[in-house]
Design an enzyme around this catalytic site. Structure first.
Site, PDB file in Angstrom:
ATOM      1  CG  HIS A 160      -2.042   0.927   1.203  1.00  0.00           C
ATOM      2  ND1 HIS A 160      -2.172   1.969   2.094  1.00  0.00           N
ATOM      3  CD2 HIS A 160      -3.115   1.023   0.375  1.00  0.00           C
ATOM      4  CE1 HIS A 160      -3.264   2.662   1.835  1.00  0.00           C
ATOM      5  NE2 HIS A 160      -3.861   2.112   0.794  1.00  0.00           N
ATOM      6  CE  LYS A 162      -1.879   5.279  -1.693  1.00  0.00           C
ATOM      7  NZ  LYS A 162      -1.875   4.175  -0.722  1.00  0.00           N
ATOM      8  CG  ASP A 167      17.932  12.395 -10.575  1.00  0.00           C
ATOM      9  OD1 ASP A 167      18.010  11.356 -11.251  1.00  0.00           O
ATOM     10  OD2 ASP A 167      17.704  13.514 -11.059  1.00  0.00           O
ATOM     11  CG  HIS A 337      -7.767   8.434  -0.249  1.00  0.00           C
ATOM     12  ND1 HIS A 337      -6.416   8.229  -0.487  1.00  0.00           N
ATOM     13  CD2 HIS A 337      -8.331   7.201  -0.290  1.00  0.00           C
ATOM     14  CE1 HIS A 337      -6.183   6.948  -0.671  1.00  0.00           C
ATOM     15  NE2 HIS A 337      -7.329   6.293  -0.552  1.00  0.00           N
ATOM     16  CE  LYS A 339      -4.337   6.735   2.356  1.00  0.00           C
ATOM     17  NZ  LYS A 339      -5.625   6.154   2.649  1.00  0.00           N
ATOM     18  CG  ASP A 344       0.923  17.568  22.325  1.00  0.00           C
ATOM     19  OD1 ASP A 344      -0.315  17.540  22.402  1.00  0.00           O
ATOM     20  OD2 ASP A 344       1.675  17.031  23.165  1.00  0.00           O
TER      21      ASP A 344
END
Length: 419
Positions: A160, A162, A167, A337, A339, A344
């Site tokens: 999952h 991404k 370079d 979508h 995440k 704090d």
């Protein structure tokens, strides 16, 4: 005949068990709050328990929605001089899928070494012509855990992650997949709300190592040298780390990061979660934070969601949280979508990880952690902006759900170990 049938049934049962098993023993006891986010011990703990150290000298740039995310990623790809490494779960055919395939192919034809790792399930909607174009241009394309007899016990383990590294010097991670759902600026139901991040500085090497983890497992090839791991100078002032988790190794890393971060909170926890199905210990940890006086706000998708069963399972877990004073908000305009966790207003974790058992125990994930008040401030502002377009959920409303909804959601919640 009976023997053959018995062997077949045994094989099927074994495959099912291997796929639904969550592997080694998990954290079962609540972590004690010994120190806060701003205590130096917090960084020492995170930099040791999660694997890679927290390194200084990074610059992290937040990108919102496809209108900002895709141009930045494509610009980096088109400017590549030596290497591109790219791992993603979702890659579907369409406008943006074509743009990425063209850009990656053009760089490969120019002599850049391009390596693309696609999840076999997540790329199921990618047509063969895009793969053919890239491979013909010299792009090395691999599929993670394809349907093979030797992979039958690992079909439930998907990558999952991404990750895009160009370079060895600039990296990208976040929630975005390569599909037209992410185009635009979350202006309507057809265009999703999401965040992605550009990383420069020493932590890029950790992101590259996260990519190479699955590249080596899939191809058997070690990519190294200064084209992949150049000497990296400081690019900013942010201490950061990129860590990975998978059922094969470090399966509890991402769950540990969430549990320890919430445990160390002294003032506030803000969570943006596309899929939120907390286990019992996570619920206990969040409630314990509320009892310490910590404000906890969570933004979730509303009725516009691509996984309705997961939403039902999520709703089955809300009662105790709402009773404890946790603020739950459902984003209204489109699929949410994101995440992200901000603790704090100092500690931020972003990446591919959802707040559920599939991310915590079943999938391969990678997250970028940043310890910087200024960067955290930008994420708080984005959170507050999303909050204005979300609807609060009250305990009374949750209790008044129709009986049918309660039953369906309870049954869905029983399957939360696989969600």
């Amino acid at each position: 005949m009976e023997i053959a049938l018995a062997v077949l049934v045994t094989a099927i049962v074994t495959i099912v068990i291997l796929n639904v098993s969550t592997g080694e023993k998990k954290i079962e006891k609540r972590i004690h709050p010994l120190y806060g986010i701003e205590d130096p011990q917090f960084l020492r703990s995170m930099g040791t328990l999660l694997g890679p150290p927290i390194v200084p000298g990074n610059r992290v740039t937040g990108l919102s929605n496809g209108d900002e995310i895709f141009p930045a990623m494509l610009e980096a790809i088109r400017g590549a001089q030596r290497t591109i490494t790219f791992e993603t779960f979702i890659y579907w055919s369409g406008q943006i899928g074509r743009e990425f395939a063209d850009a990656l192919s053009e760089r490969a034809l120019s002599g850049v070494r391009v390596h693309v790792l696609l999840d076999w399930v997540g790329s199921a909607k990618m047509t063969q012509d895009l793969l053919d174009e890239m491979e013909k241009a010299g792009v090395e394309v691999r599929k993670y855990h394809p349907l093979r007899w030797y992979n039958l016990g690992r079909l439930n383990n998907r990558t999952h992650r991404k990750l895009l590294v160009v370079d060895g010097q600039v990296g990208f991670t976040g929630g975005v997949g390569i599909a037209d759902n992410w185009l635009g600026h979350a202006e309507d139901e057809e265009h999703w709300r999401d965040s992605h991040y550009r990383l420069e500085g020493p932590a890029v090497a950790q992101m590259q190592a996260a990519f190479l983890d699955n590249w080596m497992k899939t191809s058997g090839v070690v990519l190294h040298g200064d084209g992949y791991f150049p000497e990296l100078e400081a690019a900013g002032d942010c201490p950061a780390q990129v860590f990975r988790s998978s059922p094969a190794e470090g399966s509890e890393s991402v769950r540990l990061m969430y549990l320890l971060s919430i445990t160390c909170a002294r003032h506030s926890v803000r969570i943006s979660a596309a899929y939120f199905v907390p286990d019992d210990l996570s619920v206990e940890t969040i409630i314990a934070a509320r009892r310490r006086g910590v404000s906890v706000q969570i933004i979730l998708p509303g009725k516009k969601i691509d996984a309705r069963f997961t939403r039902r399972a999520s709703r089955s877990r809300w009662g105790a949280l709402l009773e404890a004073g946790v603020e739950l908000h459902e984003f209204q305009p489109t699929m949410y979508h994101c995440k992200i966790m901000v603790v704090d207003e100092h500690w931020v974790s972003v990446g591919s990880t959802n707040f559920d058992n599939r991310s915590f125990r079943l999938n391969d994930e990678a997250n970028l952690d940043v310890y910087d008040r200024d960067f955290a401030g930008t994420q708080v502002r984005d959170f507050e902006h999303d909050l204005q377009r979300a609807r609060p959920v009250t305990l009374e409303e949750w209790k008044r759900r129709p009986l049918r909804e309660k039953v369906v959601e309870h049954l869905a919640g029983l399957l939360r170990s696989q969600l």
